[in-house]
Enzyme design. Structure first.
Site, mmCIF file in Angstrom:
data_model
loop_
_atom_site.group_PDB
_atom_site.id
_atom_site.type_symbol
_atom_site.label_atom_id
_atom_site.label_comp_id
_atom_site.label_asym_id
_atom_site.label_seq_id
_atom_site.Cartn_x
_atom_site.Cartn_y
_atom_site.Cartn_z
ATOM 1 N N ASP A 17 0.846 -1.192 0.000
ATOM 2 C CA ASP A 17 0.000 0.000 0.000
ATOM 3 C C ASP A 17 0.886 1.248 0.000
ATOM 4 O OD1 ASP A 17 -2.497 1.573 0.547
ATOM 5 O OD2 ASP A 17 -1.453 1.944 2.434
ATOM 6 N N ASP A 19 -0.176 5.076 0.645
ATOM 7 C CA ASP A 19 -0.389 6.133 1.636
ATOM 8 C C ASP A 19 -0.518 5.569 3.042
ATOM 9 O OD1 ASP A 19 -0.590 8.336 -0.325
ATOM 10 O OD2 ASP A 19 -2.363 7.236 -0.967
ATOM 11 N N ASP A 25 1.076 9.654 5.096
ATOM 12 C CA ASP A 25 -0.291 9.846 4.623
ATOM 13 C C ASP A 25 -0.592 11.340 4.537
ATOM 14 O OD1 ASP A 25 -2.836 9.452 3.803
ATOM 15 O OD2 ASP A 25 -3.597 8.674 5.697
ATOM 16 N N GLN A 61 -7.119 5.321 -4.902
ATOM 17 C CA GLN A 61 -6.946 6.749 -5.183
ATOM 18 C C GLN A 61 -8.309 7.393 -5.457
ATOM 19 O OE1 GLN A 61 -3.964 8.647 -5.125
ATOM 20 N NE2 GLN A 61 -3.312 6.799 -4.038
ATOM 21 N N CYS A 98 -6.662 2.301 -7.952
ATOM 22 C CA CYS A 98 -8.099 2.333 -8.207
ATOM 23 C C CYS A 98 -8.583 3.775 -8.100
ATOM 24 C CB CYS A 98 -8.846 1.457 -7.194
ATOM 25 S SG CYS A 98 -10.642 1.680 -7.273
ATOM 26 N N LYS A 117 -9.675 -1.679 -2.906
ATOM 27 C CA LYS A 117 -9.502 -2.488 -1.697
ATOM 28 C C LYS A 117 -10.591 -2.135 -0.682
ATOM 29 C CE LYS A 117 -5.347 -0.838 -1.348
ATOM 30 N NZ LYS A 117 -4.028 -0.452 -0.800
ATOM 31 N N ASP A 142 -1.416 -0.739 5.931
ATOM 32 C CA ASP A 142 -1.568 -0.146 7.257
ATOM 33 C C ASP A 142 -2.979 -0.200 7.811
ATOM 34 O OD1 ASP A 142 -2.368 1.693 5.240
ATOM 35 O OD2 ASP A 142 -2.165 3.363 6.652
#
Length: 206
Positions: A17, A19, A25, A61, A98, A117, A142
């Site tokens: 992953d 971010d 993040d 995204q 995505c 996800k 995360d």
């Protein structure tokens, strides 16, 4: 689902992953100058480079669907991430993202898709592109949506429990195989497991 692909080799693979896991993040940021590696990420990239497995980024995204930035702006993000990976000698296998969200403002991206996800679509596409079975991939994220995507896809899963998961919604596929507190710990775990497996295989052949 979309992919901006990079170089790859058909070996075991790491799916990670973006971010909050690989980078800090910074919500809806697409400015490369503001991208910062997360704590432990430098060490993690060194570990991944030593393993010489391809590393693919798999990322929701939804900023595209909500109109915060254009999908084309993710090209700059991909280019920046590719440079970072190259700096550490990592085999960058691609940026799989995505752009959808079921409540998005842009009708073109407002949908329930198979790639966002916790659905496994991004991971399946990444493994297919790299050319390895998902059973030989590790999914590192995360939050538990990352874990669920990885478990449904058939990956080994690692939760980097660094405080970004706040809901802790449980479910059949939301228990990680391993939990660590930082990404460098996740990387060392993957490398250790891969080397142990390789040693066992060599022992069987000798």
């Amino acid at each position: 689902m979309a992919v901006i692909a990079g170089e790859h080799t058909p070996e075991g693979a790491i799916l990670i992953d973006k971010d909050g896991t690989l980078i800090d993040d910074d919500p809806f940021n697409v400015e490369p100058a503001r991208i910062r590696l997360a704590p432990g990420a430098e060490q993690a990239l060194c570990e991944f480079a030593s393993l010489r497995w391809p590393v693919a980024i798999v990322s929701n995204q939804p900023g595209v669907a909500f109109g915060y930035f254009a999908e084309s702006e993710l090209n700059g993000v991909r280019e920046h991430l590719a440079r970072v990976m190259a700096d550490y000698g990592v085999d960058f296998a691609g940026f799989f993202y995505c752009p959808h969200h079921p409540q998005g403002r842009d009708a073109a991206y407002r949908t329930v898709c198979a790639c966002r996800k916790p659905a496994p679509g991004l991971l399946q596409a990444a493994a297919r592109h790299i050319g390895v079975p998902l059973s030989r991939c590790w999914m590192i994220g995360d939050i538990l949506d990352d874990v669920e995507a990885g478990n449904v896809a058939g990956c080994q899963t690692i939760l980097v429990d660094c405080g970004n998961e706040t809901q802790w919604r449980t479910g059949a596929h939301r228990t990680p195989d391993h939990t660590v507190s930082a990404i460098d710990q996740a990387a060392r775990l993957v490398v250790s497991h891969a080397r142990e497996t390789a040693n066992i295989a060599v022992g069987r052949l000798s």
